[in-house]
Design a protein around this motif. Structure first.
Motif, PDB file in Angstrom:
ATOM      1  N   ASN A   1       0.836  -1.204   0.000  1.00  9.93           N
ATOM      2  CA  ASN A   1       0.000   0.000   0.000  1.00  9.93           C
ATOM      3  C   ASN A   1       0.869   1.252   0.000  1.00  9.93           C
ATOM      4  O   ASN A   1       0.405   2.355   0.269  1.00  9.93           O
ATOM      5  CB  ASN A   1      -0.971   0.009   1.188  1.00  9.93           C
ATOM      6  N   ASP A   2       2.149   1.050  -0.307  1.00 10.48           N
ATOM      7  CA  ASP A   2       3.128   2.137  -0.372  1.00 10.48           C
ATOM      8  C   ASP A   2       3.823   2.066  -1.733  1.00 10.48           C
ATOM      9  O   ASP A   2       4.582   1.127  -2.004  1.00 10.48           O
ATOM     10  CB  ASP A   2       4.129   1.980   0.769  1.00 10.48           C
ATOM     11  N   ASN A   3       3.565   3.045  -2.591  1.00  9.71           N
ATOM     12  CA  ASN A   3       4.163   3.054  -3.932  1.00  9.71           C
ATOM     13  C   ASN A   3       5.686   3.047  -3.880  1.00  9.71           C
ATOM     14  O   ASN A   3       6.346   2.409  -4.702  1.00  9.71           O
ATOM     15  CB  ASN A   3       3.691   4.280  -4.716  1.00  9.71           C
ATOM     16  N   GLN A   4       6.229   3.783  -2.922  1.00 13.02           N
ATOM     17  CA  GLN A   4       7.678   3.890  -2.794  1.00 13.02           C
ATOM     18  C   GLN A   4       8.309   2.529  -2.534  1.00 13.02           C
ATOM     19  O   GLN A   4       9.299   2.150  -3.160  1.00 13.02           O
ATOM     20  CB  GLN A   4       8.012   4.839  -1.641  1.00 13.02           C
ATOM     21  N   ALA A   5       7.708   1.768  -1.636  1.00 11.98           N
ATOM     22  CA  ALA A   5       8.251   0.454  -1.282  1.00 11.98           C
ATOM     23  C   ALA A   5       8.256  -0.482  -2.481  1.00 11.98           C
ATOM     24  O   ALA A   5       9.200  -1.264  -2.676  1.00 11.98           O
ATOM     25  CB  ALA A   5       7.439  -0.149  -0.137  1.00 11.98           C
ATOM     26  N   ALA A   6       7.225  -0.415  -3.285  1.00 11.65           N
ATOM     27  CA  ALA A   6       7.158  -1.256  -4.485  1.00 11.65           C
ATOM     28  C   ALA A   6       8.173  -0.799  -5.529  1.00 11.65           C
ATOM     29  O   ALA A   6       8.896  -1.617  -6.118  1.00 11.65           O
ATOM     30  CB  ALA A   6       5.748  -1.229  -5.063  1.00 11.65           C
ATOM     31  N   ALA A   7       8.242   0.511  -5.759  1.00 12.36           N
ATOM     32  CA  ALA A   7       9.125   1.060  -6.793  1.00 12.36           C
ATOM     33  C   ALA A   7      10.594   0.780  -6.506  1.00 12.36           C
ATOM     34  O   ALA A   7      11.387   0.540  -7.422  1.00 12.36           O
ATOM     35  CB  ALA A   7       8.890   2.557  -6.932  1.00 12.36           C
ATOM     36  N   GLU A   8      10.971   0.792  -5.235  1.00 17.42           N
ATOM     37  CA  GLU A   8      12.377   0.599  -4.861  1.00 17.42           C
ATOM     38  C   GLU A   8      12.887  -0.793  -5.212  1.00 17.42           C
ATOM     39  O   GLU A   8      14.090  -1.008  -5.336  1.00 17.42           O
ATOM     40  CB  GLU A   8      12.551   0.849  -3.359  1.00 17.42           C
ATOM     41  N   GLN A   9      11.988  -1.747  -5.382  1.00 11.62           N
ATOM     42  CA  GLN A   9      12.388  -3.135  -5.643  1.00 11.62           C
ATOM     43  C   GLN A   9      12.286  -3.535  -7.110  1.00 11.62           C
ATOM     44  O   GLN A   9      12.606  -4.670  -7.471  1.00 11.62           O
ATOM     45  CB  GLN A   9      11.511  -4.081  -4.811  1.00 11.62           C
TER      46      GLN A   9
ATOM     47  N   PHE B   1      13.078   6.869  -8.954  1.00 13.14           N
ATOM     48  CA  PHE B   1      13.219   6.575 -10.380  1.00 13.14           C
ATOM     49  C   PHE B   1      14.589   7.012 -10.895  1.00 13.14           C
ATOM     50  O   PHE B   1      15.245   6.291 -11.661  1.00 13.14           O
ATOM     51  CB  PHE B   1      12.128   7.294 -11.179  1.00 13.14           C
ATOM     52  N   LYS B   2      15.026   8.196 -10.480  1.00 11.25           N
ATOM     53  CA  LYS B   2      16.309   8.734 -10.951  1.00 11.25           C
ATOM     54  C   LYS B   2      17.462   7.847 -10.498  1.00 11.25           C
ATOM     55  O   LYS B   2      18.409   7.594 -11.256  1.00 11.25           O
ATOM     56  CB  LYS B   2      16.494  10.159 -10.440  1.00 11.25           C
ATOM     57  N   ASN B   3      17.385   7.339  -9.268  1.00  7.82           N
ATOM     58  CA  ASN B   3      18.462   6.500  -8.730  1.00  7.82           C
ATOM     59  C   ASN B   3      18.435   5.087  -9.311  1.00  7.82           C
ATOM     60  O   ASN B   3      19.480   4.508  -9.612  1.00  7.82           O
ATOM     61  CB  ASN B   3      18.357   6.437  -7.204  1.00  7.82           C
TER      62      ASN B   3
ATOM     63  N   LEU C   1       5.426  13.010 -18.623  1.00 10.98           N
ATOM     64  CA  LEU C   1       5.984  11.995 -17.732  1.00 10.98           C
ATOM     65  C   LEU C   1       7.441  12.294 -17.398  1.00 10.98           C
ATOM     66  O   LEU C   1       7.864  12.144 -16.246  1.00 10.98           O
ATOM     67  CB  LEU C   1       5.861  10.610 -18.374  1.00 10.98           C
ATOM     68  N   SER C   2       8.213  12.733 -18.396  1.00  7.10           N
ATOM     69  CA  SER C   2       9.616  13.097 -18.154  1.00  7.10           C
ATOM     70  C   SER C   2       9.726  14.320 -17.261  1.00  7.10           C
ATOM     71  O   SER C   2      10.565  14.374 -16.353  1.00  7.10           O
ATOM     72  CB  SER C   2      10.331  13.366 -19.491  1.00  7.10           C
ATOM     73  N   LYS C   3       8.869  15.301 -17.506  1.00  8.86           N
ATOM     74  CA  LYS C   3       8.884  16.546 -16.725  1.00  8.86           C
ATOM     75  C   LYS C   3       8.559  16.278 -15.263  1.00  8.86           C
ATOM     76  O   LYS C   3       9.135  16.884 -14.364  1.00  8.86           O
ATOM     77  CB  LYS C   3       7.872  17.524 -17.331  1.00  8.86           C
ATOM     78  N   TRP C   4       7.631  15.355 -15.002  1.00  6.18           N
ATOM     79  CA  TRP C   4       7.199  15.071 -13.631  1.00  6.18           C
ATOM     80  C   TRP C   4       8.162  14.137 -12.893  1.00  6.18           C
ATOM     81  O   TRP C   4       8.046  13.963 -11.691  1.00  6.18           O
ATOM     82  CB  TRP C   4       5.808  14.455 -13.634  1.00  6.18           C
ATOM     83  N   THR C   5       9.091  13.503 -13.629  1.00 10.29           N
ATOM     84  CA  THR C   5      10.035  12.573 -12.994  1.00 10.29           C
ATOM     85  C   THR C   5      11.469  13.011 -13.268  1.00 10.29           C
ATOM     86  O   THR C   5      12.032  13.795 -12.524  1.00 10.29           O
ATOM     87  CB  THR C   5       9.797  11.137 -13.499  1.00 10.29           C
ATOM     88  N   ASP C   6      12.061  12.525 -14.361  1.00 12.68           N
ATOM     89  CA  ASP C   6      13.440  12.880 -14.703  1.00 12.68           C
ATOM     90  C   ASP C   6      13.639  12.680 -16.205  1.00 12.68           C
ATOM     91  O   ASP C   6      13.254  11.636 -16.746  1.00 12.68           O
ATOM     92  CB  ASP C   6      14.418  12.005 -13.911  1.00 12.68           C
ATOM     93  N   PRO C   7      14.250  13.649 -16.900  1.00 12.13           N
ATOM     94  CA  PRO C   7      14.396  13.546 -18.357  1.00 12.13           C
ATOM     95  C   PRO C   7      15.334  12.447 -18.834  1.00 12.13           C
ATOM     96  O   PRO C   7      15.367  12.129 -20.022  1.00 12.13           O
ATOM     97  CB  PRO C   7      14.928  14.929 -18.754  1.00 12.13           C
ATOM     98  N   SER C   8      16.097  11.831 -17.913  1.00  5.62           N
ATOM     99  CA  SER C   8      17.030  10.780 -18.325  1.00  5.62           C
ATOM    100  C   SER C   8      16.388   9.398 -18.337  1.00  5.62           C
ATOM    101  O   SER C   8      17.016   8.422 -18.766  1.00  5.62           O
ATOM    102  CB  SER C   8      18.236  10.748 -17.375  1.00  5.62           C
ATOM    103  N   LEU C   9      15.127   9.303 -17.905  1.00  2.34           N
ATOM    104  CA  LEU C   9      14.489   8.001 -17.756  1.00  2.34           C
ATOM    105  C   LEU C   9      14.018   7.417 -19.089  1.00  2.34           C
ATOM    106  O   LEU C   9      13.622   8.147 -19.998  1.00  2.34           O
ATOM    107  CB  LEU C   9      13.292   8.104 -16.808  1.00  2.34           C
ATOM    108  N   ALA C  10      14.052   6.093 -19.170  1.00  2.00           N
ATOM    109  CA  ALA C  10      13.501   5.368 -20.328  1.00  2.00           C
ATOM    110  C   ALA C  10      12.011   5.179 -20.083  1.00  2.00           C
ATOM    111  O   ALA C  10      11.609   4.499 -19.133  1.00  2.00           O
ATOM    112  CB  ALA C  10      14.187   4.014 -20.485  1.00  2.00           C
TER     113      ALA C  10
END
Length: 272
Positions: free
Chosen positions: A53-61, A85-87, A104-113
């Protein structure tokens, strides 16, 4: 095997993860985060996936992030995940309609795929059709990964621009509703001609299924298949002539143009 995190566990996410598992993907490599505890319990029970129920916990893995939340809340959902996402530099696949790669790039990071995906509802029965658009950071390997994921619920095709994806939205994204409307009209017409409602429904559904299957498997183009069953002075010819006199093709073109225009409008509204 890559770990995939679904941010959002709605119907389309459920269809995709279900298709992956049915095609042999290890359920323990699928993570789902959602605000609904009821939904998480259901997914864990049905598919044995990991739930959060925590997006961060899921995304980190995860190595792959599937963004499956409503377009209206996309920015507020992914903005807190930008540092992760950047890390981590995961492959990000968004199935949210109307949210451009630029947003999507603007809201996160422009280097992301990042890949945008426009699926459709037949994905729920593994007969989906998805249009895919990648930004310049997406590698050939990541494109193949995306293909492998979406092919678990149907076919996928790559397009070259946001405008192409608006056209995909108008054709296959909204398209199932066009066919449902036509089936509905055939059923109603059958009833008016004296058939019982259930008989008309069964015949209309099987006819739609049979025609689509023939068109998909035949070497002939749909136009030729139509000609093959349209005998001169026959019943089918009378129906086709009526459709053409009432400008069916023009009506379909105008309807898809309206859907295309609205897709562009939504992208502008949601990307602000």
């Amino acid at each position: 095997m890559s770990k995939i995190a679904f941010i959002g566990g709605g119907n389309m996410a459920t269809a995709i993860l279900g298709g992956l598992i049915e095609n042999g993907y290890n359920s323990q490599n699928i993570l789902v985060s959602d605000s609904s505890q009821e939904k998480l319990v259901q997914l864990k029970d049905q598919f044995k996936v990991q739930t959060f129920n925590d997006n961060q916990a899921a995304a980190e893995q995860a190595d792959i992030i599937m963004l499956a939340v409503k377009p209206q809340v996309m920015q507020q959902v992914i903005a807190p995940l930008a540092t992760t996402f950047k890390n981590k530099k995961p492959l990000i696949i968004s199935i949210a309609a109307g949210i451009s790669l630029e947003s999507l790039s603007k809201w996160t990071d422009p280097s992301l795929a990042i890949v945008r995906c426009m699926p459709n509802t037949p994905a729920l029965v593994q007969k989906g059709a998805s249009g895919l658009l990648a930004n310049s950071n997406v590698s050939a390997t990541q494109k193949q990964l995306t293909d492998d994921i979406l092919k678990a619920v149907g076919l996928s095709v790559w397009v070259n621009s946001e405008q192409d994806l608006d056209a995909v939205t108008a054709l296959s994204g909204s398209g199932p509703a066009y066919f449902f409307l036509f089936i509905e009209a055939m059923i109603n017409a059958g009833e008016k001609l004296g058939l019982e409602a259930e008989t008309a429904k069964l015949l209309a559904l099987q006819t739609a299924l049979g025609a689509a299957t023939m068109a998909a498997k035949s070497a002939d183009e749909p136009a030729q298949l139509r000609k093959n069953v349209t005998s001169p002075n026959g019943t089918t010819e009378q129906a086709i002539l009526t459709f053409q006199n009432l400008k069916l093709e023009d009506t379909v073109s105008k309807a898809m143009q309206a859907a295309f225009n609205r897709s562009i409008e939504l992208s502008e509204e949601l990307g602000k």
